[in-house]
Design a protein around this motif. Structure first.
Motif, mmCIF file in Angstrom:
data_model
loop_
_atom_site.group_PDB
_atom_site.id
_atom_site.type_symbol
_atom_site.label_atom_id
_atom_site.label_comp_id
_atom_site.label_asym_id
_atom_site.label_seq_id
_atom_site.Cartn_x
_atom_site.Cartn_y
_atom_site.Cartn_z
ATOM 1 N N GLY A 1 0.791 -1.221 0.000
ATOM 2 C CA GLY A 1 0.000 0.000 0.000
ATOM 3 C C GLY A 1 0.821 1.268 0.000
ATOM 4 N N PRO B 1 2.386 4.791 -0.746
ATOM 5 C CA PRO B 1 1.789 5.973 -1.392
ATOM 6 C C PRO B 1 2.656 6.485 -2.537
ATOM 7 C CG PRO B 1 2.893 6.634 0.627
ATOM 8 C CD PRO B 1 3.030 5.133 0.550
ATOM 9 N N ARG C 1 -1.343 -0.001 -8.696
ATOM 10 C CA ARG C 1 -2.625 -0.320 -8.077
ATOM 11 C C ARG C 1 -3.310 0.952 -7.564
ATOM 12 N NH1 ARG C 1 -1.283 -5.831 -4.536
ATOM 13 N NH2 ARG C 1 -0.175 -6.924 -6.222
ATOM 14 N N ARG C 2 -2.506 1.925 -7.189
ATOM 15 C CA ARG C 2 -3.101 3.188 -6.751
ATOM 16 C C ARG C 2 -3.854 3.850 -7.900
ATOM 17 N NH1 ARG C 2 -0.063 8.834 -5.392
ATOM 18 N NH2 ARG C 2 -1.982 10.051 -5.310
ATOM 19 N N GLU D 1 -7.904 4.649 -7.824
ATOM 20 C CA GLU D 1 -8.396 6.018 -7.982
ATOM 21 C C GLU D 1 -9.031 6.265 -9.347
ATOM 22 O OE1 GLU D 1 -5.338 8.815 -6.968
ATOM 23 O OE2 GLU D 1 -4.892 7.825 -5.051
ATOM 24 N N HIS E 1 2.955 -3.454 -5.723
ATOM 25 C CA HIS E 1 2.596 -2.113 -6.155
ATOM 26 C C HIS E 1 1.802 -2.037 -7.460
ATOM 27 C CE1 HIS E 1 6.346 -0.621 -3.771
ATOM 28 N NE2 HIS E 1 5.315 -0.905 -2.991
#
Length: 460
Positions: free
Chosen positions: A66, A68, A117-118, A122, A170
């Protein structure tokens, strides 16, 4: 498909073995400056920032679930401005690349297969994906174009959660049945090209073998309009059946998993290079991974700060095998803080000249003795590498015929690591002194240290 050619194996430095996921701009520049000053005259010209340059929480010994990651509005990774201050304000790696180019060097970065994955979570838009989808729709039939549109495509529409990397948390895979997948790679590589990137190490491509990603990434490089060398990793369980595909799409490709400073890792590559070295050419370079030499482990994924645990003899073996197999050479140790003895391994011009040879191959393997040969340009010279895989010194008389050396006694033989001539003699009678060499041939006496090597050049 076009790709960036490389007339010789790439030579450079990579941040992974010494800094893992945590390298900073200052550390990259320190190594680049050292390379430009001390190694560039010997052909070392590429500086590569390895994995996780976008993670502000990066640490040694692993990856952060996870994390950032820094992204732009189009789901593309951006450098962490804390570790790479010149990237602030959306400048990316452009300023750092400019500084490295100013030193006469090439600039490279590591990337992972897929999409963050972020970005998927989003639902970030993908540049050009709507137009690509509309184009495909318009081409599917006579009436298909009537309802075609360039509606935005988002990351979640092209992500493939069933084909994620097994060891890094990631990235999602890409669904290549959707034209937005190619559009995403196109936009990513276009960004890298705008920064001035010359070399890309694309990871999670070869184990398992991700043919669709390799083709899409290679096409994105072609479409970028910038010459960029493409290196593929990690290479575990890589088969020679992939050779034509690799040559079509990549500059170099790993033939092993990560290699560290233990003898077992080095020894395992003897068999791999025996398979792959005969294919090495300007069409593409089988890669035995980075050279874990010098000051490594500073903030790395494996181990604590240390000088390479390989013995001096094993370090010579590593360099000898890699050059006679014509592997790419990427130094893993921190250059400014590595010992002069280590740096001397990288500045022996006669050793590095073996990379310009042809016909590299293993010709003999019995017990602890392994012989490799490589050919010179005119046929009147060549190289012989003799290795001792055992734990005791090995004294043998090499038969010139076994080593590809003229058997009439006319050849001069030199050891390239010591610079000394090797005394040879014509054998006239069988004896213990030249056991295994028949009368009428030439004996090349040599003693090889445990896990050591001799690299010989002969000239008729």
């Amino acid at each position: 498909m076009a790709k960036t050619p490389s007339p010789r194996p790439p030579l450079g430095w990579n941040s992974w073995d010494c800094y893992g996921t945590t390298v900073t701009e200052a550390e990259v520049l320190a190594n680049a400056e050292h390379m430009a000053q001390h190694l560039l005259p010997f052909g070392w010209d590429t500086v590569v920032v390895d994995i996780d340059w976008s993670d502000p929480t990066a640490r040694s010994h692993g990856y952060n679930e996870g994390a950032p990651l820094h992204l732009d509005d189009l789901g593309r990774l951006m450098p962490d401005p804390e570790r790479f201050p010149s990237s602030a304000g959306g400048a990316g790696f452009g300023p750092l690349a400019d500084k490295i180019h100013g030193l006469g060097l090439k600039f490279g970065i590591h990337v992972m297969r897929g999409i963050p994955r972020r970005a998927t979570a989003e639902r970030l838009p993908v540049a050009g994906a709507g137009e690509a989808a509309a184009g495909v729709s318009a081409g599917t039939g006579a009436s298909a174009g009537a309802g075609a549109s360039s509606a935005p495509v988002t990351a979640d529409q092209i992500a493939d959660e069933t084909n994620r990397c097994e060891w890094n948390p990631h990235m999602d895979g890409l669904r290549h049945s959707h034209p937005g997948a190619q559009a995403y790679y196109d936009s990513v590589v276009a960004l890298y090209a705008s920064w001035g990137v010359d070399f890309i190490k694309a990871d999670d491509m070869l184990w398992p073998y991700q043919a669709a990603d390799i083709e899409a990434f290679s096409l994105a490089i072609e479409r970028s309009g910038r010459p960029i060398e493409l290196s593929l990793s990690p290479g575990r369980d890589l088969s020679l059946t992939r050779l034509d595909h690799l040559r079509e799409h990549a500059t170099m490709w790993r033939i092993c998993d990560d290699l560290w400073d233990v003898w077992e890792d080095v020894e395992a590559n003897f068999a791999r290079f025996a398979r792959w070295a005969p294919t090495a050419s300007e069409l593409g370079w089988p890669d035995g991974d980075m050279l874990p030499l010098g000051h490594i482990g500073i903030r790395a994924e494996r181990g604590e700060p240390r000088d390479s645990r390989l013995t001096p003899a094993e370090r010579v073996t590593l360099m000898t095998l890699w050059v006679i197999a014509r592997s790419p050479l990427m130094i893993g140790g921190d250059l400014p803080t590595s010992s002069p003895e280590t740096l001397a391994l990288f500045t022996n011009a006669e050793v590095l000249a073996v990379l310009e040879s042809s016909g590299s191959r293993e010709v003999f393997r019995e017990g602890d003795l392994v012989l490799w040969t490589a050919d010179g340009v005119t046929g009147e010279s060549g190289w012989v590498a003799a290795f001792n895989l055992g734990t005791e010194p090995l004294s043998v008389a090499l038969d010139a015929g076994d080593a590809g050396v003229p058997a009439d006694g006319s050849a001069r033989v030199r050891d390239l690591w010591t610079g000394e001539d090797v005394e040879t003699h014509v054998v006239t009678v069988q004896s213990d002194e030249a056991r295994g060499v028949a009368p009428g041939s030439v004996a090349i006496p040599t003693t090889i240290a445990p896990h050591g090597a001799r690299l010989l050049r002969w000239e008729a």
